[in-house]
Scaffold this active site. Structure first.
Site, mmCIF file in Angstrom:
data_model
loop_
_atom_site.group_PDB
_atom_site.id
_atom_site.type_symbol
_atom_site.label_atom_id
_atom_site.label_comp_id
_atom_site.label_asym_id
_atom_site.label_seq_id
_atom_site.Cartn_x
_atom_site.Cartn_y
_atom_site.Cartn_z
ATOM 1 C CG HIS A 34 -1.867 -1.056 1.387
ATOM 2 N ND1 HIS A 34 -1.762 -2.051 2.335
ATOM 3 C CD2 HIS A 34 -2.990 -1.325 0.692
ATOM 4 C CE1 HIS A 34 -2.776 -2.876 2.227
ATOM 5 N NE2 HIS A 34 -3.536 -2.476 1.227
ATOM 6 C CE LYS A 146 -2.028 -9.284 -2.721
ATOM 7 N NZ LYS A 146 -3.200 -10.180 -2.774
ATOM 8 C CG ASP A 147 -5.792 -7.457 -5.238
ATOM 9 O OD1 ASP A 147 -6.081 -8.617 -4.905
ATOM 10 O OD2 ASP A 147 -5.324 -6.622 -4.448
ATOM 11 C CB ILE A 173 5.553 -4.434 -2.566
ATOM 12 C CG1 ILE A 173 5.378 -3.109 -3.315
ATOM 13 C CG2 ILE A 173 6.713 -4.335 -1.586
ATOM 14 C CD1 ILE A 173 6.591 -2.614 -4.071
ATOM 15 C CB SER A 183 -4.206 -7.117 4.652
ATOM 16 O OG SER A 183 -3.913 -5.874 4.060
#
Ligand code: PAF
Length: 296
Positions: A34, A146-147, A173, A183
């Site tokens: 993030h 990533k998404d 990352i 998360s």
């Protein structure tokens, strides 16, 4: 840095922000992935707005909404250090008041991959992101690779609904051992955490095969499965090769950029990861130009 919960207050404060605005939508429990988005937004805009909202409409009843990690004080400390101007932290009642009944449905690109495993997920994502785009009136919005399917869905939604902002994509990352930051990594126990970098190894193995000229989808996918199978704790949900722009499934050799993506469970924790083939597309400008690029 101002922290705001209410919609009217957000609108007022947003009007006072000078110059261009970069928006970083998050669900909190912030990690370096993030923060990389926030730092990029900071370096490319005059003002930065971060939203922290665990969006209930993108979780199915059997998913982890109740135990999703929450750390608002820690998140705010990090955002303050990054020089963020505004943080929007609405409650579910602010975003979805009583009798709420409007949703955004993105069609084809939301159907496969994550959309197949999590049928309501992208309806929730597209809806909340459309609301945040309306509220923020930003010039650019930042999302992580990533998404990857989420990025493609949001791009399509922003284009189709004429949101006048640019979607930028930051490379994933990773921890030192290759595990993509998420998360949800904090759900992993010690053995699962040790096993989880097998996703990254599988991406690397396929990337190496692609680099040495292999283009046959079946063989590339087989290599990913063979690598994932080396970890007894890894339960594969899917491994897939899709066109990186349209997300159409790729079944024969092609030189167009591909998205290799996978979802793998470790006990109760579901992890996803992906890379673009060729791997040199895993840079900020290359990703932004490629993943979900709208051709029409
Ligand atoms: O990627 C996320 O954290 C969420 O899906 C998003 C984009 C903030 C929407 O709730």
């Amino acid at each position: 840095m101002q922290v705001i919960e209410a919609i009217e207050a957000l609108r007022q404060q947003r009007k006072k922000l000078p110059g261009t605005l970069g928006l970083v939508p998050t669900m909190g429990a912030l990690h370096d992935g993030h923060l990389a988005l926030v730092e990029t937004a900071r370096s490319e805009n005059d003002s930065v707005l971060v939203t922290i909202f665990i969006n209930p409409t993108q979780f199915a009843a059997n998913e982890d909404l109740d135990r999703y990690p929450r750390d608002l004080p820690g998140d705010l400390r990090l955002l303050e250090q990054c020089g963020v101007d505004l943080v929007f932290t609405p409650t579910p009642e602010v975003m979805y008041p009583a009798r709420y009944q409007t949703y955004v449905i993105v069609e084809d690109v939301a159907q496969g991959l994550e959309g197949k495993q999590r049928p309501e997920h992208f309806r929730g994502v597209a809806t909340v992101v459309a609301k945040l785009f309306n509220l923020a009136q930003a010039d650019c919005a930042y999302f992580g690779q990533k998404d990857a399917q989420q990025v493609v869905v949001i791009r399509r939604m922003a284009y189709d609904l004429n949101f006048p902002l640019e979607i930028k994509i930051h490379p994933t990352i990773r921890e030192a051992d290759g595990l993509a930051m998420s998360s949800r990594n904090r759900y992993l126990n010690a053995d699962e955490r040790k096993a989880a970098p097998v996703l990254y190894r599988a991406l690397q193995v396929v990337g190496a095969a692609y680099r040495s000229g292999e283009r046959q989808p079946k063989i590339l996918l087989q290599k990913a499965h063979d690598t994932l199978r080396t970890e007894a704790l890894a339960q594969v949900e899917y491994v897939a090769l899709n066109d990186a722009r349209t997300l159409e499934r790729v079944e024969s050799p092609t030189d167009t950029p591909l998205l290799l993506s996978m979802a793998v469970r470790f006990g109760g924790t579901r992890l996803i990861d992906n890379c673009l083939l060729p791997l040199e597309f895993n840079d900020y400008a290359g990703l932004t130009a490629t993943l979900g690029a709208i051709n029409t």
